[in-house]
Design an enzyme around this catalytic site. Structure first.
Site, PDB file in Angstrom:
ATOM      1  CB  SER A 153      44.389  47.103  21.259  1.00 60.31           C
ATOM      2  OG  SER A 153      44.633  46.134  20.270  1.00 60.31           O
TER       3      SER A 153
ATOM      4  CB  ALA B 161      45.026  42.355  22.109  1.00 63.04           C
ATOM      5  CB  THR B 162      46.594  44.817  17.714  1.00 63.79           C
ATOM      6  OG1 THR B 162      45.198  44.531  17.725  1.00 63.79           O
ATOM      7  CG2 THR B 162      47.071  44.832  16.282  1.00 63.79           C
TER       8      THR B 162
ATOM      9  CD  GLU C  17      50.588  55.626  22.329  1.00 67.40           C
ATOM     10  OE1 GLU C  17      49.801  55.019  23.102  1.00 67.40           O
ATOM     11  OE2 GLU C  17      50.256  56.584  21.624  1.00 67.40           O
TER      12      GLU C  17
ATOM     13  CB  CYS D 177      46.296  55.396  24.397  1.00 66.85           C
ATOM     14  SG  CYS D 177      47.084  56.624  23.383  1.00 66.85           S
TER      15      CYS D 177
HETATM   16  P1  ADP Z   1      40.997  48.023  17.782  1.00 66.74           P
HETATM   17  O1  ADP Z   1      40.983  46.626  18.333  1.00 66.74           O
HETATM   18  O2  ADP Z   1      40.499  49.005  18.762  1.00 66.74           O
HETATM   19  O3  ADP Z   1      40.395  48.184  16.422  1.00 66.74           O
HETATM   20  P2  ADP Z   1      43.730  47.656  16.947  1.00 66.74           P
HETATM   21  O4  ADP Z   1      44.881  47.847  17.841  1.00 66.74           O
HETATM   22  O5  ADP Z   1      43.386  46.245  16.559  1.00 66.74           O
HETATM   23  O6  ADP Z   1      42.520  48.396  17.623  1.00 66.74           O
HETATM   24  O7  ADP Z   1      43.902  48.489  15.610  1.00 66.74           O
HETATM   25  C1  ADP Z   1      44.870  49.456  15.373  1.00 66.74           C
HETATM   26  C2  ADP Z   1      45.409  49.299  13.973  1.00 66.74           C
HETATM   27  O8  ADP Z   1      46.039  48.021  13.851  1.00 66.74           O
HETATM   28  C3  ADP Z   1      44.369  49.343  12.865  1.00 66.74           C
HETATM   29  O9  ADP Z   1      44.927  50.056  11.780  1.00 66.74           O
HETATM   30  C4  ADP Z   1      44.165  47.891  12.533  1.00 66.74           C
HETATM   31  O10 ADP Z   1      43.680  47.677  11.214  1.00 66.74           O
HETATM   32  C5  ADP Z   1      45.569  47.354  12.686  1.00 66.74           C
HETATM   33  N1  ADP Z   1      45.664  45.902  12.905  1.00 66.74           N
HETATM   34  C6  ADP Z   1      44.705  45.042  13.324  1.00 66.74           C
HETATM   35  N2  ADP Z   1      45.197  43.784  13.425  1.00 66.74           N
HETATM   36  C7  ADP Z   1      46.505  43.849  13.062  1.00 66.74           C
HETATM   37  C8  ADP Z   1      47.574  42.888  12.971  1.00 66.74           C
HETATM   38  N3  ADP Z   1      47.406  41.605  13.281  1.00 66.74           N
HETATM   39  N4  ADP Z   1      48.777  43.326  12.569  1.00 66.74           N
HETATM   40  C9  ADP Z   1      48.988  44.625  12.287  1.00 66.74           C
HETATM   41  N5  ADP Z   1      48.036  45.561  12.354  1.00 66.74           N
HETATM   42  C10 ADP Z   1      46.808  45.191  12.722  1.00 66.74           C
END
Ligand code: ADP
Length: 467
Positions: A220, A222-223, A241, A275
């Site tokens: 995402s 946000a992440t 991505e 996506c």
């Molecule tokens: P969703 O919110 O749909 O679960 P994410 O983008 O948060 O999607 O998750 C994609 C991947 O990023 C997962 O493998 C998740 O565990 C990982 N992830 C979540 N938070 C973090 C973070 N702060 N830093 C790095 N990776 C993360």
């Protein structure tokens, strides 16, 4: 099912803890899965660091041979992997099989690309050379929508260019990845590829780890932003991505009978959890009613069921959190537009949502502004194509997009003006291992696939030689 293990330093080993994986079609326990702790993460990074110098010294050909051997071993187990993928991820079996073939094609084709040394200049007074050197240890972090394909893109690029890897799947879809790690263990030197799993708690530690040189992430927006922050202090290399809110622009000469099923499939594949899925449709006012009716008909006819059952077109949402999010968005949309198909939630226990088509919805509605990542599609009308292009581009995202017309020249002129990393004309979701793809605006940084994608896993190393 045989037990699942982490791969650290060439050894398959249990996690410090365990966690449960749920089958989203039943909402019930599917398997126990290892869960790594911080110490195991550190061991995995240390092993990858130790393995790096020897791996980096190998030729492309030597590394490619090992990746091709992995592809060969995976090819022999497509059925097994596809079934496991459907049971952990939810997608219909035919989509899972397609993902497996795609994964194998990526392993083979992407690893066949080589970045040779180049002579940039050769004059009477100097020669300028470019070498591309690997970066070191790469963190490959993947989401739960296409767990196999996305892992393959990251590790093939990283490994063939001479990097070593620590990968981390999403907590709700770790099983196919862990089985794949077993294959890698048999074909790669210890430490070159490591896999750990977490409960969404180790990502930040991995991306901020001082011995990680690059983070390759799909997930995402946000992440993605959190990762940018956590890597800033060491200026790690990044490929991100992220999310998309891709528009389909249907020009007024389009043959709706042939276009509507393609739009529907492009929006509803993997229950909309892609996506690059079609997330908004803009259609000329003269064809608005007809397209809405056609999409509603397709939605009403769609078979929504357990992906493991033959005939299923749309499986469940992958996890409870996503199901709750999409369900809330649909509830909110009842007041923002007119739901003409779907909008219902078959009784559990799985996370099923009927494909939902929404018309007469305002551009400012949340379903139009935000990425829904689920089987619900808003259809909007336009009166002139300039307006359609402006509205399609009026988003912070810029991942993909499509243009549909009986006249491909006319469609191409529109496609050129869609502000995104990729745009398709009269087709959708064609991704080829030798063609780069990436996001514009907040949909990402950098590209994956192709020589350009592999180059992102290298340092451009320029050498001037005076004559
Ligand atoms: P969703 O919110 O749909 O679960 P994410 O983008 O948060 O999607 O998750 C994609 C991947 O990023 C997962 O493998 C998740 O565990 C990982 N992830 C979540 N938070 C973090 C973070 N702060 N830093 C790095 N990776 C993360």
């Amino acid at each position: 099912m045989e037990a699942f293990n982490l791969l650290i330093d060439g050894q398959m080993m249990p996690g410090a803890m365990t966690m449960e994986v749920i089958n989203p079609a039943t909402g019930k326990w599917l398997a126990d899965c290892p869960r790594a702790d911080a110490e195991q993460l550190n061991e995995a990074v240390a092993a990858a660091k130790r393995a790096f110098p020897a791996w980096a010294k190998l030729t492309y050909a030597a590394r490619r041979a090992m990746i091709h051997a992995i592809a060969g071993a995976l090819s022999a187990r497509i059925e097994e992997f596809a079934h496991l993928l459907t049971s952990e991820q939810g997608k219909p079996l035919h989509e899972a099989i397609k993902e497996m073939y795609g994964s194998i094609a990526i392993l083979k084709m992407l690893s066949s690309i080589e970045l040779p040394d180049e002579v940039l200049k050769d004059t009477a007074t100097e020669t300028v050379l470019r070498h591309r050197t690997p970066l070191g240890v790469v963190a490959a972090i993947t989401p739960w929508n296409t767990p196999m394909t996305l892992l393959m893109v990251k590790i093939t690029s990283a490994l063939v260019a001479g990097n070593t890897v620590v990968s981390k799947p999403a907590p709700t879809t770790p099983l196919t990845n862990l089985r794949f790690a077993e294959i890698c263990q048999a074909h790669l030197p210890a430490g070159v590829f490591n896999m750990i799993t977490d409960a969404n708690d180790l990502g930040a530690m991995l991306t901020s780890h001082p011995d990680i040189a690059k983070v390759s992430f799909t997930g995402s927006t946000a992440t993605g932003k959190r990762i940018v922050e956590s890597t800033a202090n060491s200026l790690k290399r990044l490929t991100l991505e992220l999310g998309g809110n891709d528009a389909a622009i249907v020009l007024d000469d389009a043959d709706l009978k042939s276009v509507a099923p393609k739009l529907f499939a492009g929006a509803m594949m993997n229950a909309g959890q892609v996506c690059l899925a079609i997330k908004r449709v803009y259609v000329h006012e003269s064809q608005y009613d007809e397209l809405c009716d056609e999409l509603a008909r397709l939605a009403d006819a769609a078979v929504v069921d357990d992906g493991a059952k033959q005939g299923t077109q749309i499986g469940p949402l992958q996890n409870k959190m996503q199901y709750d999010k999409v369900r809330a968005l649909i509830e909110e949309t009842r007041h923002a537009g007119k739901i003409i198909a779907g909008g219902s939630f078959p009784d559990g226990p799985g996370y099923f949502i009927r494909p939902t088509i929404v018309r007469d919805i305002d551009d400012q509605a949340r379903l139009v502004r935000e990425e829904q990542f689920g089987p619900v599609l808003p259809v909007l009308s336009y009166s002139n194509v300039e307006d359609a292009i402006a509205r399609a581009n009026d988003t912070e995202y810029g991942l993909g997009g499509t243009v549909w017309s009986a006249d491909s020249e006319r469609a191409l002129a529109v496609a050129r003006r869609v502000n995104s990393g990729t745009v398709w004309v009269n087709t959708h979701m064609v991704l080829q291992p030798d063609v780069p793809a990436g996001g514009a605006k907040q949909s990402g940084m950098g590209v994956e696939l192709g020589a350009e994608g592999i180059a992102e896993f290298t340092q451009s190393h320029i050498v001037y030689v005076a004559k």
